[in-house]
Every structure is written in structure tokens, then in C-alpha cells.
Write a protein that holds these residues in place. Structure first.
Motif, PDB file in Angstrom:
ATOM      1  N   ALA A 129       0.841  -1.200   0.000  1.00 25.89           N
ATOM      2  CA  ALA A 129       0.000   0.000   0.000  1.00 25.89           C
ATOM      3  C   ALA A 129       0.876   1.248   0.000  1.00 25.89           C
ATOM      4  N   PHE A 130       0.473   2.234  -0.795  1.00 25.77           N
ATOM      5  CA  PHE A 130       1.254   3.462  -0.934  1.00 25.77           C
ATOM      6  C   PHE A 130       0.967   4.426   0.213  1.00 25.77           C
ATOM      7  N   GLU A 131       2.014   5.043   0.716  1.00 27.47           N
ATOM      8  CA  GLU A 131       1.814   6.186   1.604  1.00 27.47           C
ATOM      9  C   GLU A 131       1.213   7.317   0.765  1.00 27.47           C
ATOM     10  N   TYR A 132       0.207   7.990   1.311  1.00 25.69           N
ATOM     11  CA  TYR A 132      -0.432   9.084   0.569  1.00 25.69           C
ATOM     12  C   TYR A 132       0.332  10.356   0.896  1.00 25.69           C
ATOM     13  N   HIS A 133       1.395  10.592   0.157  1.00 26.87           N
ATOM     14  CA  HIS A 133       2.403  11.549   0.623  1.00 26.87           C
ATOM     15  C   HIS A 133       2.792  12.553  -0.442  1.00 26.87           C
ATOM     16  N   ARG A 134       3.076  13.748   0.015  1.00 26.12           N
ATOM     17  CA  ARG A 134       3.596  14.773  -0.887  1.00 26.12           C
ATOM     18  C   ARG A 134       4.952  14.349  -1.454  1.00 26.12           C
ATOM     19  N   ARG A 135       5.212  14.843  -2.654  1.00 22.23           N
ATOM     20  CA  ARG A 135       6.460  14.555  -3.383  1.00 22.23           C
ATOM     21  C   ARG A 135       6.587  13.074  -3.747  1.00 22.23           C
ATOM     22  N   THR A 136       5.445  12.423  -3.928  1.00 26.20           N
ATOM     23  CA  THR A 136       5.403  11.083  -4.515  1.00 26.20           C
ATOM     24  C   THR A 136       4.235  11.053  -5.503  1.00 26.20           C
ATOM     25  N   MET A 137       4.030   9.926  -6.160  1.00 28.69           N
ATOM     26  CA  MET A 137       2.944   9.826  -7.136  1.00 28.69           C
ATOM     27  C   MET A 137       1.569   9.978  -6.495  1.00 28.69           C
ATOM     28  N   THR A 138       1.476   9.801  -5.186  1.00 28.44           N
ATOM     29  CA  THR A 138       0.184   9.935  -4.513  1.00 28.44           C
ATOM     30  C   THR A 138       0.031  11.306  -3.845  1.00 28.44           C
ATOM     31  N   GLN A 139       0.731  12.299  -4.325  1.00 30.52           N
ATOM     32  CA  GLN A 139       0.590  13.647  -3.766  1.00 30.52           C
ATOM     33  C   GLN A 139      -0.816  14.192  -3.995  1.00 30.52           C
ATOM     34  N   THR A 140      -1.414  13.842  -5.130  1.00 30.73           N
ATOM     35  CA  THR A 140      -2.760  14.289  -5.473  1.00 30.73           C
ATOM     36  C   THR A 140      -3.625  13.094  -5.810  1.00 30.73           C
ATOM     37  N   ARG A 141      -4.937  13.300  -5.797  1.00 34.43           N
ATOM     38  CA  ARG A 141      -5.815  12.190  -6.166  1.00 34.43           C
ATOM     39  C   ARG A 141      -5.628  11.810  -7.628  1.00 34.43           C
ATOM     40  N   GLU A 142      -5.287  12.797  -8.478  1.00 36.23           N
ATOM     41  CA  GLU A 142      -5.062  12.483  -9.890  1.00 36.23           C
ATOM     42  C   GLU A 142      -3.865  11.538 -10.047  1.00 36.23           C
ATOM     43  N   GLY A 143      -2.790  11.834  -9.334  1.00 35.57           N
ATOM     44  CA  GLY A 143      -1.620  10.972  -9.397  1.00 35.57           C
ATOM     45  C   GLY A 143      -1.891   9.607  -8.806  1.00 35.57           C
ATOM     46  N   ALA A 144      -2.613   9.589  -7.674  1.00 38.33           N
ATOM     47  CA  ALA A 144      -2.941   8.318  -7.043  1.00 38.33           C
ATOM     48  C   ALA A 144      -3.804   7.455  -7.954  1.00 38.33           C
ATOM     49  N   LEU A 145      -4.801   8.064  -8.575  1.00 42.13           N
ATOM     50  CA  LEU A 145      -5.683   7.304  -9.467  1.00 42.13           C
ATOM     51  C   LEU A 145      -4.954   6.836 -10.708  1.00 42.13           C
ATOM     52  N   ARG A 146      -4.043   7.651 -11.213  1.00 43.23           N
ATOM     53  CA  ARG A 146      -3.237   7.242 -12.363  1.00 43.23           C
ATOM     54  C   ARG A 146      -2.448   5.982 -12.033  1.00 43.23           C
ATOM     55  N   LEU A 147      -1.854   5.965 -10.844  1.00 49.17           N
ATOM     56  CA  LEU A 147      -1.044   4.822 -10.442  1.00 49.17           C
ATOM     57  C   LEU A 147      -1.906   3.604 -10.158  1.00 49.17           C
TER      58      LEU A 147
END
Length: 250
Positions: A129-147
Motif C-alpha cells: 500500500a502506498f503512503e499518501y504523501h507529498r512529493r510522490t505519485m500519490t501527492q494528489t488524487r489524480e496521481g494516485a488514481l493514475r497509479l
């Protein structure tokens, strides 16, 4: 929903002190960090920590690795330790940059690395599971959903935690977006500029966050992190607030 504490909240405390604090706080379990308390490739230590948790009546909620999904070979030590710890979830960081600063080649390489790691974890019955963290792909919901869209594997999920730089309404949209793949939540009370408060300061916000997270399938935990002044006594107080909020959801 279970309640817990992530050990990195108190890097200055020993394993035994963190276990004692979690018990005193009335929490269900602990997420053990891989930077200080249970480093990767330390299965004997992990087994000892797991035994101490069992004897204290605490669950091991997850293994908070600082693995950034770059060197697949290095993940083997992370997996070995998580297995010995009895952690059902391995928390990882989704790369080293947000989606805006990740080109297509870097994104594809990240996806392939995560897929390889998740396949190894699946053989042991574990979730990544990804940490929902700034300066990673999960910084935003758009990045998280893309991944997450690129990785439909059942044992790949994400955490969620509030980003103090965005609005409350945007926080709720984030939770709604990732709820189908939600593993756990990191719980803390920060306002803009990373200013910390007692959890009671944000109790109404967290009630709404938990309401929205209720759409997530399966079991999950609300895990305390980043208490005011890094004070153990604040953890005890925040745990009271957290437990009351979780009980109100039942």
C-alpha cells in the motif's frame, strides 16, 4: 475500524516504550517503521517485536517501510522483515516525485517495479500500500488514481492522510476517489504550514473523513501519527479522541 499508532511518531522511544504507550493509550495495534525500530532485512528482530506485541495484546497493523519502489532486489529484505513481523500490509512510497514531475518512461518503470514487488508480496499473502504523501505519485488524487489504474492487482492499495495545503472539501474528494482501494488512514491534526494541534482540534473533520472512508471495502485501521510536540502524553489524549470517533462510526 481498528485504532493504532505508527512507531515513527516516537523515534526517540524504544520498542518496549512504544508498546507500553500503545497499551496505555488503549489502542488496538502498532504500525512498525522500518527506519528506526524494525529495519529491513532484520527478520530475527522483527520476530522478537511481533512476539512482544502478541504478549501485550496488540496487533501488528502494518510495516511502514521507506522503500520507494526503485530497487526490486532491495524489496526482498523489506518483505522478509514484514513476514517475520506478521504485518499484513507493507507501506511503501510511490517513487520520488509527484505525477506532474514524472515523465512517461519514469512512470512505466515505477509501475513495473511495483508490480514485481506486489507479486512477491502476494506469494506471502501480503498487501502493498502506498503512503499518501507529498512529493510522490500519490501527492494528489489524480496521481494516485493514475497509479492505481495502472495497477489493478488486488493486493495493491493506498493509505490516505490529510494534506494541510488543500481545502477540507478537496480532502473529502480525495477520500472518495481512493476509497475502493483504501488500506489504512494516518491520523493527525495539521493545519496550513504543517502547524500541529491536538487531534480534538480536528475531531469534526475526522468524523467526516471516517464517514467518507466507510465506503472502503474490508478491514482498515486509523493510525495515529505526528502528535503535538512529539509528546507521549499527547498520544494518550489523542487516542481518547480517536477511539471515541471510531466508536461513533459503529
Amino acid at each position: 475500524m481498528q485504532t493504532g499508532l505508527t512507531s515513527i511518531t516516537f523515534r526517540q522511544l524504544t520498542v518496549d516504550e512504544i508498546i507500553d504507550l500503545a497499551v496505555r493509550s488503549g489502542l488496538d495495534g502498532i504500525e512498525w517503521g522500518g527506519d528506526v525500530h524494525v529495519p529491513p532485512a532484520s527478520p530475527e528482530l522483527a520476530a522478537q517485536v511481533a512476539d512482544k506485541c502478541r504478549r501485550a495484546g496488540l496487533a501488528v497493523l502494518s510495516y511502514g517501510s521507506y522503500y520507494r519502489c526503485d530497487d526490486v532486489e532491495a524489496f526482498k529484505g523489506v518483505l522478509e522483515t514484514a513476514k517475520a513481523l506478521g504485518a499484513p500490509v507493507i507501506r511503501v512510497w510511490a517513487g520520488n516525485a509527484d505525477s506532474e514531475h514524472t515523465d512517461e518512461a519514469a512512470f512505466e518503470a515505477l509501475v513495473q517495479n511495483i508490480r514485481a514487488c506486489a507479486a512477491m508480496a502476494a506469494e506471502e499473502g501480503l498487501t502493498v500500500a502506498f503512503e499518501y504523501h507529498r512529493r510522490t505519485m500519490t501527492q494528489t488524487r489524480e496521481g494516485a488514481l493514475r497509479l492505481l489504474s495502472a495497477l489493478p492487482e488486488e493486493n495493491i492499495k493506498t493509505y490516505w492522510q490529510p494534506n494541510p495545503d488543500i481545502s477540507f472539501e478537496e480532502q473529502l474528494r480525495e477520500i472518495d476517489a481512493v476509497a475502493p482501494r483504501l488500506a489504512h488512514l494516518h491520523v493527525f491534526a495539521w493545519e496550513e504550514g504543517n502547524v500541529r494541534f491536538p487531534l480534538a482540534h480536528s475531531a469534526e473533520k475526522w468524523k467526516a473523513y471516517f464517514d467518507h472512508a466507510a465506503a472502503a471495502p474490508g478491514n482498515r485501521a486509523a493510525i495515529l501519527e505526528f502528535v503535538l510536540d512529539d509528546a507521549p502524553e499527547q498520544c494518550v489524549e489523542d487516542a481518547k479522541t480517536l477511539i471515541a470517533l471510531v466508536k461513533s462510526e459503529k
